[in-house]
Every structure is written in C-alpha cells, then in structure tokens.
Motif scaffolding. Sequence first.
Motif, short mmCIF file in Angstrom:
data_model
loop_
_atom_site.label_atom_id
_atom_site.label_comp_id
_atom_site.label_asym_id
_atom_site.label_seq_id
_atom_site.Cartn_x
_atom_site.Cartn_y
_atom_site.Cartn_z
N MET A 191 -10.30 39.08 42.49
CA MET A 191 -8.81 39.25 42.73
C MET A 191 -8.18 40.55 42.54
O MET A 191 -7.54 41.05 43.47
CB MET A 191 -8.01 38.04 42.18
CG MET A 191 -6.80 37.99 42.91
SD MET A 191 -5.34 38.95 41.96
CE MET A 191 -5.23 38.01 40.31
N ALA A 194 -7.37 37.56 48.54
CA ALA A 194 -6.91 37.70 47.02
C ALA A 194 -6.35 36.44 46.95
O ALA A 194 -6.55 35.58 45.87
CB ALA A 194 -6.32 38.90 46.65
N CYS A 220 -5.35 41.24 51.09
CA CYS A 220 -4.45 40.32 50.13
C CYS A 220 -4.53 38.91 50.45
O CYS A 220 -4.57 38.28 49.64
CB CYS A 220 -2.90 40.67 50.55
SG CYS A 220 -2.35 42.17 49.81
N LEU A 234 -9.62 43.04 44.94
CA LEU A 234 -9.20 42.86 46.47
C LEU A 234 -7.68 43.65 46.57
O LEU A 234 -7.34 44.22 47.50
CB LEU A 234 -9.27 41.31 46.72
CG LEU A 234 -10.78 40.88 46.98
CD1 LEU A 234 -10.59 39.44 46.98
CD2 LEU A 234 -11.36 41.54 48.01
N VAL A 235 -6.92 43.34 45.42
CA VAL A 235 -5.58 43.87 45.43
C VAL A 235 -5.66 45.38 45.48
O VAL A 235 -4.66 45.91 46.27
CB VAL A 235 -4.69 43.10 43.98
CG1 VAL A 235 -3.41 43.84 44.16
CG2 VAL A 235 -4.68 41.61 44.48
#
Length: 345
Positions: free
Chosen positions: A203, A229, A226, A206-207
């Motif tokens: 996560m 995520a 986003c 990805l952010v």
Amino acid sequence: MPTTATTARPGAAELGQQERAVLHGVGCGLRDDEIAAALAVSEDVVAGHLARILGKLGLRDRAAAIVHAFDCGLVSPGHGPRTPGPDQLPRGADGRTAGPRVRISVLGPLRAWHDGRAVDLGHLRQQAVLAALALHRGRTVSRQELLDGVWGSEPPVTNVVPVHVYRLRKTLRLADCPVPVIEHDRYGYRLATGATEVDLARMEELVAAAGTAHRAGDLPEAVRLCSRALDLFGGEPLAGLPGPLAELERLRLVERRIAVAQRRAELRLQLGQCARAVTELITLSAEQPLNEPVAAMLMGALYRGGRQADALAVFDRTRRRLAEDLGVPPGPVLRRTRRLILHGA
C-alpha cells in the motif's frame, strides 16, 4: 604439516557482514555472478571480498573456503544455509529467484496465505505476535517489544513468545526451503526478507508511486494508483486483535486510509471529476461523521458541482453531530468553508 580442516584458524566471526554473506554463498556452491546477484553488487566486489576472506582465514583457495563454511557452521550439509545472506530469496526448481511465498494482510482482519492457500493462524494472541512482526517488517522485534505490544500491562507469567513463534513457523513453513519464515537472533524476531509480502508495504509503495505520478503531472495515473492502494483495505485493520500495538495501529491505519481517500478525491476534483469525487466523499463522510476536513472537502466538492444547498446541509449535519457527540462547535476549517460558500467564493 599441511593445514587441515581441524587446524585452529580465525572463524567467520572475524569477517564483516558482507564477507560472511560471500562465504555463505561460496559454501552453498554459488558462482561469483550468482552471489553478486543475490547481494546486488558487482562480480569484482565479490572477488575482492573472497580474496580478503582467504587472507583473513588463512585459506588456500575456494575449495578450502567451502570446507571452512561447513566447519564453522555457516552452512549445514544437506540442509542449505543456517543463516541466509542478506536479501537471499527462495529459489524455484529452475534455479531462478522466486517471489514471496507467504502473503500477510494487516489492512483488515489479520490473514495469511501460503502459496495462495489461506492458513489458520491460531488464537488471537498468536495472531497478534505475527501482526507485530508484519507491522515491523524489515527490522528485528525484541521479545520485550512483543510482550509490551501484545500483552501490555498484563504480561504472561510464562515465556510464551517462543512458543507462539514456533507454532507460527510450523504454520507458515515453506516445505521446500530450510530457511524459516520467522528468523531469530540474539536481538529478537523478524520476518525473513524475500519470503514474505505484507499488504501494508505494498500500500505504501502504491501511495508513493501516486505521489510521483502527481508531481509528474500524470493525474489519471495518480488516481489509479490511489485506487489500487485503497483496494488493499479489507475492513477494519487488525480487527479483533488484542494488545496496545494493535489498538494504536488500527487508529493509524484508519487515518492512513482516510488520507489516501482524500488525496484521490482532490485529484478527481483537479481532473474535473466532481461527481465521482462527491460520491466517494459522501461514503467517506458517512463512515467518519465527525471528521471535519472530510466534511469540508465534501462541502467544497458539492459547491463546485452547483449544489450549494447540499453543501450547507453538510455543515449543519456535521455541526449537530459535533455538538451531540463531542460537545464542541465546528472548527475553523469547517466555518471558513461555509463562509466561502455563502459569499460565493
């Protein structure tokens, strides 16, 4: 008299960390290029380390280094490495590095999969021990940290941490790999690098990638990242797990999800996707009725979509909830947003 394997000579403890890793690779029969790939260094660096190893340990050649790696316990015959070198990954039948075999999810109820199959993680305290290791993936967690994080002010009367770790190791054990998924040293326990994948780390990757795309001006890609995520969240993080660590991390991870959702809404507004931003913010506001920044963002999105009355209704609804639940008036952010809407700004 020729030097034999039993002649006293300096042990592997005399070597630096990367030198030990090179000796470990040599003992396992790896070529210089394979060791270089595993350690992410050049073959020249590996050759230099090997020359220093031979000098420090008084060894004649590579064959003697292999014998010494077994003699000093760095490698066990028939069982592969006892202690893996840095970043060593499990290898498939074709000799190529395999991906993570154990997946762990903390962005919802704690769950784990072994080669794609869900596994039973045992009772809640045992699950909380695994969660603590997953939340601190990449570093060693001491026994005291586990006791404080899982049991808090009421520690167990017996030394149960090793028992929980032993059971988790059996549950998550990779049958074709001698390296345990949970490693142990004198400082504590940690998840083995390369053998495990934690959704929290994915996560955050990805952010971070969304932030890079945003700075590069690729807003659609930032929105997509986003969304990916947010898709990793599967309900309340660490739902039902006991202990101070799980309680604090639940709050932190919920706040993290809200922050990512707000960022996606902001990006949608910049792209002119007001309707989709409003839909997402309405859902978020329903989940977080006392969250003033979310309410303010929803008011702004509704106003930009030509829905001034609905925007002001959000203010009134949030004001009432704040008064009833917390006994406080709206904060400056919410009041300023209302004022700007009333003045048509």
